[in-house]
Design a protein around this motif. Structure first.
Motif, short mmCIF file in Angstrom:
data_model
loop_
_atom_site.label_atom_id
_atom_site.label_comp_id
_atom_site.label_asym_id
_atom_site.label_seq_id
_atom_site.Cartn_x
_atom_site.Cartn_y
_atom_site.Cartn_z
N PRO A 179 0.83 -1.21 0.00
CA PRO A 179 0.00 0.00 0.00
C PRO A 179 0.87 1.26 0.00
N ASP A 180 0.26 2.39 -0.30
CA ASP A 180 1.01 3.64 -0.33
C ASP A 180 1.40 4.10 1.07
N GLN A 181 0.49 3.90 2.03
CA GLN A 181 0.72 4.49 3.34
C GLN A 181 0.22 3.57 4.44
N PHE A 182 0.95 3.55 5.54
CA PHE A 182 0.51 2.94 6.79
C PHE A 182 0.40 4.06 7.82
N GLY A 183 -0.44 3.86 8.83
CA GLY A 183 -0.57 4.90 9.85
C GLY A 183 -1.17 4.38 11.13
N VAL A 184 -1.26 5.28 12.12
CA VAL A 184 -1.74 4.91 13.44
C VAL A 184 -2.58 6.05 14.00
N ILE A 185 -3.59 5.68 14.78
CA ILE A 185 -4.35 6.66 15.56
C ILE A 185 -4.32 6.21 17.01
N ARG A 186 -3.98 7.15 17.90
CA ARG A 186 -3.87 6.84 19.33
C ARG A 186 -4.68 7.86 20.12
N THR A 263 -11.10 13.52 26.53
CA THR A 263 -9.89 12.99 25.89
C THR A 263 -9.06 14.15 25.37
N ALA A 264 -7.75 13.94 25.35
CA ALA A 264 -6.89 14.88 24.65
C ALA A 264 -7.07 14.66 23.15
N PRO A 265 -6.69 15.64 22.32
CA PRO A 265 -6.82 15.44 20.88
C PRO A 265 -6.11 14.15 20.45
N PRO A 266 -6.77 13.33 19.63
CA PRO A 266 -6.14 12.08 19.21
C PRO A 266 -4.90 12.35 18.35
N GLN A 267 -3.96 11.43 18.43
CA GLN A 267 -2.75 11.50 17.62
C GLN A 267 -2.96 10.65 16.37
N VAL A 268 -2.87 11.26 15.21
CA VAL A 268 -3.03 10.55 13.94
C VAL A 268 -1.76 10.76 13.12
N LEU A 269 -1.08 9.66 12.82
CA LEU A 269 0.17 9.73 12.08
C LEU A 269 0.10 8.84 10.85
N GLY A 270 0.73 9.27 9.77
CA GLY A 270 0.83 8.45 8.57
C GLY A 270 2.24 8.51 8.01
N VAL A 271 2.71 7.40 7.47
CA VAL A 271 4.05 7.35 6.89
C VAL A 271 3.98 6.56 5.58
N PRO A 272 4.89 6.84 4.65
CA PRO A 272 4.97 5.98 3.47
C PRO A 272 5.19 4.54 3.91
N ALA A 273 4.42 3.62 3.34
CA ALA A 273 4.46 2.23 3.81
C ALA A 273 5.86 1.63 3.74
N ARG A 274 6.65 2.08 2.77
CA ARG A 274 7.99 1.52 2.62
C ARG A 274 8.89 1.85 3.81
N HIS A 275 8.52 2.88 4.59
CA HIS A 275 9.33 3.28 5.74
C HIS A 275 8.78 2.75 7.07
N PHE A 276 7.70 1.97 7.02
CA PHE A 276 7.06 1.55 8.27
C PHE A 276 7.99 0.71 9.13
N TRP A 277 8.84 -0.10 8.49
CA TRP A 277 9.82 -0.91 9.23
C TRP A 277 11.27 -0.48 8.91
N ASP A 278 11.43 0.74 8.44
CA ASP A 278 12.74 1.28 8.10
C ASP A 278 13.37 1.84 9.37
N ALA A 279 14.33 1.10 9.94
CA ALA A 279 14.89 1.47 11.25
C ALA A 279 15.47 2.88 11.24
N GLY A 280 16.24 3.22 10.22
CA GLY A 280 16.84 4.54 10.15
C GLY A 280 15.80 5.64 10.11
N PHE A 281 14.77 5.45 9.29
CA PHE A 281 13.70 6.44 9.16
C PHE A 281 12.96 6.61 10.48
N ILE A 282 12.63 5.49 11.13
CA ILE A 282 11.86 5.55 12.38
C ILE A 282 12.67 6.21 13.49
#
Length: 488
Positions: A179-186, A263-282
């Motif tokens: 996919p193009d993007q992976f992301g998280v909402i917390r 609740t505090a404002p939710p945190q919504v983050l998105g990253v290019p999927a290719r970087h989701f497990w990219d240690a240097g990028f993270i």
């Protein structure tokens, strides 16, 4: 222990164990909640050295030429860890392979147990992507198992349990378009009273029925005994703005002060999927999210999620899981689910893992998972409910590191009570083999071993489920109880 380097080493070890009548166990990555990757008075085959990773543009299982179409795949040694596989397949290869959520999970054990990851709601189980396995059977013979060669053995390896049918030495798994993007909402939502918390549960269940039973969402929410809801959900197939819009109705409800929730404002983050497990990028963009292997000379690819540290050596006091059928989200049954979730939290934290139930998954993921020996309850479950608790690492014979048995018994009792509260609304409860209760009473049915036909499919066909059908990571925090604990 035998540190096996190849299938020949494994075969010789199996022969030795058989001839001398030794108990034999297999360890790859070592993530085994039930301790099946180790045993007292046993000979252990350690596959950690067998970790080659090979990408294929067009793979056809051996003996299936002309019968099955070539497809992109990856062949992985049994001792490889998922973090290394993601680095090869996604970060460097630009493809997706269905694996585990924790980066240090071993590949072979996860696949043989079925295997859920962050995005299983889209791609199905890891076992459903298995195309071929090299396995040493109890007679010491190295065999290639796939849909055309030893299909019965192949079918059993797709979720029948790690080490149950042989010692897997390598696996070839289908890869998918990334996919193009992976992301998280917390977010963390706090209710001001028991009544407000029950209403919050009801609103979340209604929201889930409308928005979360789809291929886009995975991972967890947790309902706590102090009347809080924690949200840590991952998404794929949409961008950050679309994910935020999807959740807006739920947070609009919370913003209405009449409902007694904050609740505090939710945190919504998105990253290019290719970087989701990219240690240097993270490490650059999310400092602290990853930890690295600090041994001299260690590979820079040896990383793990920081919030998994607590799992190293943890002492489990209790652990249960139950698939929740999607029918519980209907208007007719929703009230029973809300009551059970609220009742369970009076004893313990209840976590719902949306990626570990395949209701809402696309047809190809469902059909591939249907063609495995897993309990068919997974196919129409909207989530896997996990209720568990653990103490600090405990080591036999090491003074000051003994398990707290009194606390363990108290916690185990409350975990069992919470689990029973939830299971009263599920007919013939099913459980995920790799994350199940060590003391499961009806384990044959709960784990699916008696819920399936014993016959594998012919190549190109599927095993049909019976007409009456019944995975960032598990919550690892100390459970939060009500101010006045109930029913000790």
């Amino acid at each position: 222990m035998v540190a096996a380097a190849n299938a020949k080493d494994v075969a010789r070890t199996v022969d030795f164990a058989r001839e001398h009548r030794l108990r034999l166990v297999v360890k790859g990555g070592g993530h085994s909640y039930q301790g099946t990757s180790n045993a007292a008075d046993s000979l252990l085959i350690w596959t950690r050295s067998m970790r080659d990773i090979t990408l294929h543009d067009a793979f056809v299982p051996a003996g299936c030429e002309g019968r099955l179409k070539p497809e992109p795949a990856v062949t992985v040694g049994a001792g490889a860890l998922w973090g290394h596989v993601y680095d090869a397949v996604t970060t460097r290869g630009g493809r997706y392979v269905q694996g585990g959520g924790c980066l240090t999970v071993g590949v072979a054990g996860l696949v043989q147990g079925g295997g859920f990851g962050n995005f299983s709601k889209k791609f199905g189980t890891a076992a459903a992507s298995l195309l071929q396995a090299e396995v040493v059977t109890a007679d010491g013979v190295v065999r290639i198992a796939n849909a055309c060669s030893h299909p019965d053995l192949f079918w059993g390896l797709k979720g029948g349990g790690g080490g149950s049918l042989g010692v897997v030495t390598s696996l070839t798994l289908r890869t998918h378009e990334l996919p193009d993007q992976f992301g998280v909402i917390r977010a963390t939502v706090t209710a001001s009273s028991d009544a407000a918390f029950k209403a919050l549960i009801g609103e979340f269940i209604a929201f889930s029925a409308d928005h979360l039973v789809s291929e886009h969402w995975g991972e967890t929410v947790a309902f706590h005994g102090d009347n809080t809801l924690t949200i840590s959900m991952l998404f794929q197939g949409m961008n950050r703005d679309a994910a935020a819009r999807a959740w807006q109705p739920f947070f609009d409800w919370i913003a209405d002060t009449a409902h007694g929730c904050t609740t505090a404002p939710p945190q919504v983050l998105g990253v290019p999927a290719r970087h989701f497990w990219d240690a240097g990028f993270i490490m650059q963009h999310a400092p602290g999210a990853l930890k690295a292997d600090d041994r001299p000379g260690a590979s820079t690819a040896n990383v793990f999620w920081a919030d998994n540290v607590g799992e190293a050596g943890q002492y489990l006091y209790g652990y249960t899981s139950t698939w929740l059928p999607v029918a519980l989200l209907t208007q007719a049954q929703r009230g029973r689910l809300i009551d059970a979730l609220f009742g369970g939290t009076r004893q313990w934290t209840v976590s719902l893992h949306f990626n570990k139930g395949l209701a809402g998954a696309p047809a190809d993921a469902l059909n591939a998972t249907r063609d495995t020996p897993m309990n068919p309850a997974v196919l129409d479950a909207f989530a896997l409910a996990i209720i568990s608790g653990e103490g600090a690492p405990a080591f036999p014979g090491m003074s000051g590191h003994e398990p707290d048995e009194a606390k363990g018994r108290r916690y185990a009792t409350r975990i069992a009570q919470a689990s029973q509260t939830l299971r009263t609304i599920v007919h013939g409860p099913g459980t995920y083999l790799s994350e199940s209760n060590f003391f499961e009473a009806d384990w044959q049915h709960a784990n699916g071993l008696a819920a399936r036909s014993c016959f594998p499919p012919s190549p190109g066909t599927s095993v049909l489920s019976p007409s009456s059908k019944r995975s960032a990571r598990r919550q690892k925090t100390e459970p939060r109880f009500p101010a006045e604990p109930l029913n000790h």
